[in-house]
Design a protein around this motif. Structure first.
Motif, PDB file in Angstrom:
ATOM      1  N   HIS A  80       0.873  -1.172   0.000  1.00 31.59           N
ATOM      2  CA  HIS A  80       0.000   0.000   0.000  1.00 31.59           C
ATOM      3  C   HIS A  80       0.906   1.216   0.000  1.00 31.59           C
ATOM      4  CE1 HIS A  80      -3.560   2.346   0.501  1.00 31.59           C
ATOM      5  NE2 HIS A  80      -3.171   2.824   1.670  1.00 31.59           N
ATOM      6  N   GLY A  81       0.935   1.923  -1.119  1.00 33.53           N
ATOM      7  CA  GLY A  81       1.905   3.006  -1.262  1.00 33.53           C
ATOM      8  C   GLY A  81       3.288   2.385  -1.308  1.00 33.53           C
ATOM      9  N   GLU A  82       4.170   2.851  -0.461  1.00 34.24           N
ATOM     10  CA  GLU A  82       5.521   2.301  -0.406  1.00 34.24           C
ATOM     11  C   GLU A  82       5.688   1.359   0.782  1.00 34.24           C
ATOM     12  OE1 GLU A  82       8.403   5.403  -0.536  1.00 34.24           O
ATOM     13  OE2 GLU A  82       7.504   6.325  -2.296  1.00 34.24           O
ATOM     14  N   LYS A  83       4.611   0.934   1.388  1.00 40.40           N
ATOM     15  CA  LYS A  83       4.653   0.131   2.608  1.00 40.40           C
ATOM     16  C   LYS A  83       4.085  -1.263   2.358  1.00 40.40           C
ATOM     17  CE  LYS A  83       3.762   1.298   7.377  1.00 40.40           C
ATOM     18  NZ  LYS A  83       4.925   1.996   7.671  1.00 40.40           N
ATOM     19  N   LEU A  84       4.772  -2.286   2.886  1.00 36.64           N
ATOM     20  CA  LEU A  84       4.234  -3.644   2.870  1.00 36.64           C
ATOM     21  C   LEU A  84       3.479  -3.866   4.173  1.00 36.64           C
ATOM     22  CD1 LEU A  84       6.959  -6.006   1.378  1.00 36.64           C
ATOM     23  CD2 LEU A  84       4.735  -5.454   0.435  1.00 36.64           C
TER      24      LEU A  84
END
Length: 192
Positions: A151-155
């Motif tokens: 999600h975005g740059e986050k896992l």
């Protein structure tokens, strides 16, 4: 009369219950509990502020293909992938609730009564596994379905528990098959 009996007769009996002292202790204890609760709430809000870089959750598309699988159970929260104690509270992802999961060709639709619903597109799915715990919930080995998604740059790891625990293994297999076929298509597309 002996001096000891005379001394005992002169003394008044003490009050058995010191009501003002007892009420003071009760009020003090209630104020302490209220302070601890307020501090916990402030910590939860602060965590949400620190996670302000998490983009808004995607909504389910209006047109979806028929459901491949459906699951009814509990949503236990989301954490940063690989860090099962780092709960994500932004956008309501930290709120436990009942859940209705639907897996389609477009992705994973997460419907949570009383909490924010969200949608995980197929392109964002990374893997699914059975595990024993996520922030705030620990069960027997394989008791939770953990879905990893970007999600975005986050896992993010999201934890689910089905009302029928036996079907969780089927869900992990189905999601992993979707991510493998997605990887195969991407690899074939770049090889051409």
């Amino acid at each position: 009369m002996t001096p000891l009996l005379q001394l005992a007769a002169e003394q008044k009996s003490a009050d058995v219950t010191d009501w003002p002292g007892r009420i003071g202790w009760i009020v003090g204890l209630l104020l302490f509990i209220a302070l601890v609760y307020w501090l916990m709430r402030q910590g939860w809000k602060w965590r949400g502020t620190l996670q302000g870089d998490v983009p808004p959750l995607p909504a389910a598309p209006s047109e979806q293909s028929p459901a491949k699988m459906e699951l009814s159970g509990r949503y236990h929260g989301s954490t940063t992938a690989g860090q099962w104690l780092d709960r994500i509270v932004a956008h309501g992802l930290g709120t436990r609730s009942r859940v209705e999961l639907t897996l389609t060709d477009e992705g994973l639709n997460v419907v949570r009564p009383g909490a924010n619903d969200f949608f995980v597109p197929t392109a964002a799915l990374r893997e699914a596994r059975l595990d024993k715990g996520i922030a705030g919930k620990v069960l027997a080995e394989g008791g939770l379905l953990i879905v990893t998604w970007s999600h975005g740059e986050k896992l993010i790891d999201s934890g689910f528990r089905s009302d029928r625990a036996a079907e969780q293994a089927e869900w992990a297999t189905a999601i992993n098959n979707m991510t493998k076929s997605k990887t195969t298509i991407t690899t074939e597309g770049t090889a051409r």
